[in-house]
Enzyme design. Structure first.
Site, PDB file in Angstrom:
ATOM      1  N   LYS A   1      -9.884  -6.394   8.630  1.00 26.85           N
ATOM      2  CA  LYS A   1      -8.778  -5.612   9.462  1.00 26.85           C
ATOM      3  C   LYS A   1      -9.134  -6.115  10.824  1.00 26.85           C
ATOM      4  CE  LYS A   1      -7.120  -1.607   7.054  1.00 26.85           C
ATOM      5  NZ  LYS A   1      -7.366  -0.167   7.131  1.00 26.85           N
TER       6      LYS A   1
ATOM      7  N   GLY B   1      -4.035  -3.831   6.717  1.00 31.89           N
ATOM      8  CA  GLY B   1      -3.034  -3.285   7.433  1.00 31.89           C
ATOM      9  C   GLY B   1      -3.287  -1.904   7.988  1.00 31.89           C
TER      10      GLY B   1
ATOM     11  N   ASP C   1      -7.250   2.926  -3.100  1.00 35.39           N
ATOM     12  CA  ASP C   1      -7.880   3.336  -1.908  1.00 35.39           C
ATOM     13  C   ASP C   1      -8.106   4.769  -1.426  1.00 35.39           C
ATOM     14  OD1 ASP C   1      -8.901   2.946   0.765  1.00 35.39           O
ATOM     15  OD2 ASP C   1      -7.022   1.941   1.676  1.00 35.39           O
TER      16      ASP C   1
ATOM     17  N   LYS D   1      -2.757   4.912  -2.667  1.00 31.66           N
ATOM     18  CA  LYS D   1      -3.866   6.120  -2.039  1.00 31.66           C
ATOM     19  C   LYS D   1      -4.261   7.038  -2.890  1.00 31.66           C
ATOM     20  CE  LYS D   1      -3.797   4.199   2.257  1.00 31.66           C
ATOM     21  NZ  LYS D   1      -5.229   3.579   2.902  1.00 31.66           N
TER      22      LYS D   1
ATOM     23  N   ASP E   1     -13.341  -1.206   3.642  1.00 31.72           N
ATOM     24  CA  ASP E   1     -12.745  -1.210   4.518  1.00 31.72           C
ATOM     25  C   ASP E   1     -13.455  -0.608   5.551  1.00 31.72           C
ATOM     26  OD1 ASP E   1     -10.850  -0.764   6.408  1.00 31.72           O
ATOM     27  OD2 ASP E   1      -9.322   0.308   5.082  1.00 31.72           O
TER      28      ASP E   1
ATOM     29  N   SER F   1       0.881  -1.149   0.190  1.00 31.18           N
ATOM     30  CA  SER F   1       0.090   0.006  -0.059  1.00 31.18           C
ATOM     31  C   SER F   1       0.550   1.062   0.220  1.00 31.18           C
ATOM     32  CB  SER F   1      -0.954  -0.174   1.110  1.00 31.18           C
ATOM     33  OG  SER F   1      -1.443   1.248   1.325  1.00 31.18           O
TER      34      SER F   1
ATOM     35  N   GLU G   1     -11.023   0.876  -3.268  1.00 30.40           N
ATOM     36  CA  GLU G   1     -11.492   0.601  -1.963  1.00 30.40           C
ATOM     37  C   GLU G   1     -12.178   1.783  -1.227  1.00 30.40           C
ATOM     38  OE1 GLU G   1      -7.808  -0.882   0.172  1.00 30.40           O
ATOM     39  OE2 GLU G   1      -8.801  -0.667   2.278  1.00 30.40           O
TER      40      GLU G   1
ATOM     41  N   LYS H   1      -1.078  -1.220  -4.412  1.00 30.05           N
ATOM     42  CA  LYS H   1      -2.407  -0.303  -3.965  1.00 30.05           C
ATOM     43  C   LYS H   1      -1.691   1.103  -3.949  1.00 30.05           C
ATOM     44  CE  LYS H   1      -4.765   0.137   0.428  1.00 30.05           C
ATOM     45  NZ  LYS H   1      -5.278  -0.494   1.372  1.00 30.05           N
TER      46      LYS H   1
HETATM   47  O1  OSB Z   1      -7.023   2.125   4.581  1.00 34.24           O
HETATM   48  O2  OSB Z   1      -5.973   0.368   4.429  1.00 34.24           O
HETATM   49  C1  OSB Z   1      -6.181   1.372   4.831  1.00 34.24           C
HETATM   50  C2  OSB Z   1      -2.856   2.819   6.769  1.00 34.24           C
HETATM   51  C3  OSB Z   1      -3.458   3.482   7.776  1.00 34.24           C
HETATM   52  C4  OSB Z   1      -4.772   3.535   7.909  1.00 34.24           C
HETATM   53  C5  OSB Z   1      -5.731   2.929   6.893  1.00 34.24           C
HETATM   54  C6  OSB Z   1      -5.096   2.251   5.898  1.00 34.24           C
HETATM   55  C7  OSB Z   1      -3.691   2.048   5.715  1.00 34.24           C
HETATM   56  C8  OSB Z   1      -2.979   1.160   4.674  1.00 34.24           C
HETATM   57  C9  OSB Z   1      -1.702   0.736   4.845  1.00 34.24           C
HETATM   58  O3  OSB Z   1      -3.374   1.238   3.623  1.00 34.24           O
HETATM   59  C10 OSB Z   1      -1.654  -0.547   5.013  1.00 34.24           C
HETATM   60  C11 OSB Z   1      -0.187  -1.195   5.627  1.00 34.24           C
HETATM   61  O4  OSB Z   1       0.599  -1.075   4.952  1.00 34.24           O
HETATM   62  O5  OSB Z   1      -0.089  -1.556   6.721  1.00 34.24           O
HETATM   63 MG    MG Z   2      -8.245   1.141   3.247  1.00 29.20          MG
END
Ligand code: OSB
Ligand code: MG
Length: 367
Positions: free
Chosen positions: A263, A291, A189, A164, A239, A136, A214, A162
């Site tokens: 999660k 994560g 995401d 953001k 999510d 991510s 996402e 992925k």
């Molecule tokens: O939305 O998945 C998410 C990190 C912090 C808060 C929300 C998210 C995330 C990530 C990182 O996408 C996932 C990771 O590398 O742990």
């Molecule tokens: Mg997410």
């Protein structure tokens, strides 16, 4: 098992890089580590994924500490427990506060697996090993910087990328990645950055063959997501909106998503995660493990969960070294060609590095 003592630690670890999402930037990761000890002196470990600020969800490190100290620890201590699933019932009178519940439940799962002398993944009923993982990538200052990070992780063999997105950092960014990598497994995401009025913009993403988008809409929504999913070719993955198996059932029934990111912290623990997994499997909904920038303990729990049969899509559980100079477990989590070898040792399968734990601990309290 009978929990005689619980130790809460507030840890502070520096991420190697600032991680930016549509809701904000995280560079310093502070979190609670939970240690439970039973009548035989065996320890189990859990990690709270709550952040310092209530930006991803309403929970924070401080609210988790309060819930653990004033409610969850007193409810658990001295109770005879034969299986971690019993904690759902034990904590049922406490509404929400899922990350706090999950932190202590995770510790009990680790302890239970150690007492069974089995790896945690087997206690959960998992079978897929090794597991496939993706990466991510946060919002960057420029597309060039993002492309350099994408390149590095594609070359390292991560199974999907992925990125953001947020308004102003979306269609052009995805188009550019796709131009250079027409074939990679790619997804976006939004962390709730869009509204129903943005439907036309979300539709533009359809041309890039994304695995999924996402959480485009509000963090508590499943109704508008259903309307948007009807208009999109790209599967929606939820999510933030899914806090329980009941939420998942309703979202599936409404058609709010085609994929769910599980999660452990967000849904209140491994037992509830497994329940959601089982429901999704029955309904033909793919799941993957999300994560929360976890340290080693949370990472180990995610790995164990990901071995369940319906975790058919690569998760966000990257290597320890992607986040940390030094993790709190030994060995660290490593990724080779996008695969993590699942440890066969009893419990979560990694040893605690107690010197590292000590080094990062700001506050410790024994109950
Ligand atoms: O939305 O998945 C998410 C990190 C912090 C808060 C929300 C998210 C995330 C990530 C990182 O996408 C996932 C990771 O590398 O742990
Ligand atoms: Mg997410």
């Amino acid at each position: 098992m009978n929990i005689q003592e619980v130790v809460l630690r507030h840890l502070k670890m520096e991420l190697k890089f600032p991680f930016t999402t549509s809701f904000g930037t995280i560079q310093t990761r502070e979190f609670i580590l939970v240690e439970v000890k039973d009548e035989q002196g065996v320890s189990g470990w859990g990690e709270s994924v709550a952040f310092m600020s209530p930006l991803y969800s309403e929970e924070t490190l401080q609210t988790n500490w309060h819930m653990l100290e004033d409610f969850l620890i007193p409810m658990l201590k001295g109770k005879e427990i034969s299986h971690p699933d019993e904690l759902v019932e034990l904590f049922a009178s406490i509404r929400k506060n899922n990350m706090a519940k999950s932190a202590i439940e995770g510790a009990v799962w680790d302890l239970y697996a150690k007492r069974q002398n089995l790896p945690l993944y087997q206690c959960l009923g998992g079978e897929r090993t090794p597991i496939e993982v993706g990466i991510s990538i946060g919002i960057q200052d420029s597309i060039e910087e993002l492309l350099a990070i994408v390149k590095k992780h594609v070359e390292a063999g991560y199974k999907r990328i992925k990125v953001k997105i947020k308004p102003g950092w979306d269609v052009d960014v995805i188009r550019e990645i796709r131009r250079i990598y027409p074939e990679i497994a790619l997804m976006a995401d939004a962390n709730s950055a869009y509204r129903l009025e943005d439907l036309d913009l979300l539709k533009q993403l359809d041309e890039f063959n994304l695995m999924m988008i996402e959480q485009p809409l509000a963090s508590d929504d499943i109704v508008d997501h259903a309307m948007v999913q009807k208009e999109l070719k790209t599967p929606i993955c939820l999510d933030e909106s899914i806090h329980s198996c009941e939420d998942a059932r309703k979202a599936i029934q409404l058609g709010s998503c085609k994929i769910i990111n599980i999660k452990v912290g967000r849904v209140g623990g491994l037992t509830e995660s497994k329940k959601i997994h089982d429901l999704c499997k029955e309904k033909g909904i793919d799941v993957w493990c999300g994560g929360m920038l976890e340290a080693g303990v949370g990472r180990a729990h995610n790995i164990a969960l990901t071995t369940l049969s319906n975790f058919t899509l690569p998760g966000d559980t990257a290597a320890s070294s992607r986040y940390w100079e030094k993790d709190i477990i030994q060995p660290e989590v490593t990724v080779h060609d996008g695969l993590i070898t699942v440890p066969e040792e009893a419990g979560m399968g990694y040893e605690m590095d107690l010197d590292a734990v000590e080094q990062f601990t700001l506050k410790k309290k024994v109950y």
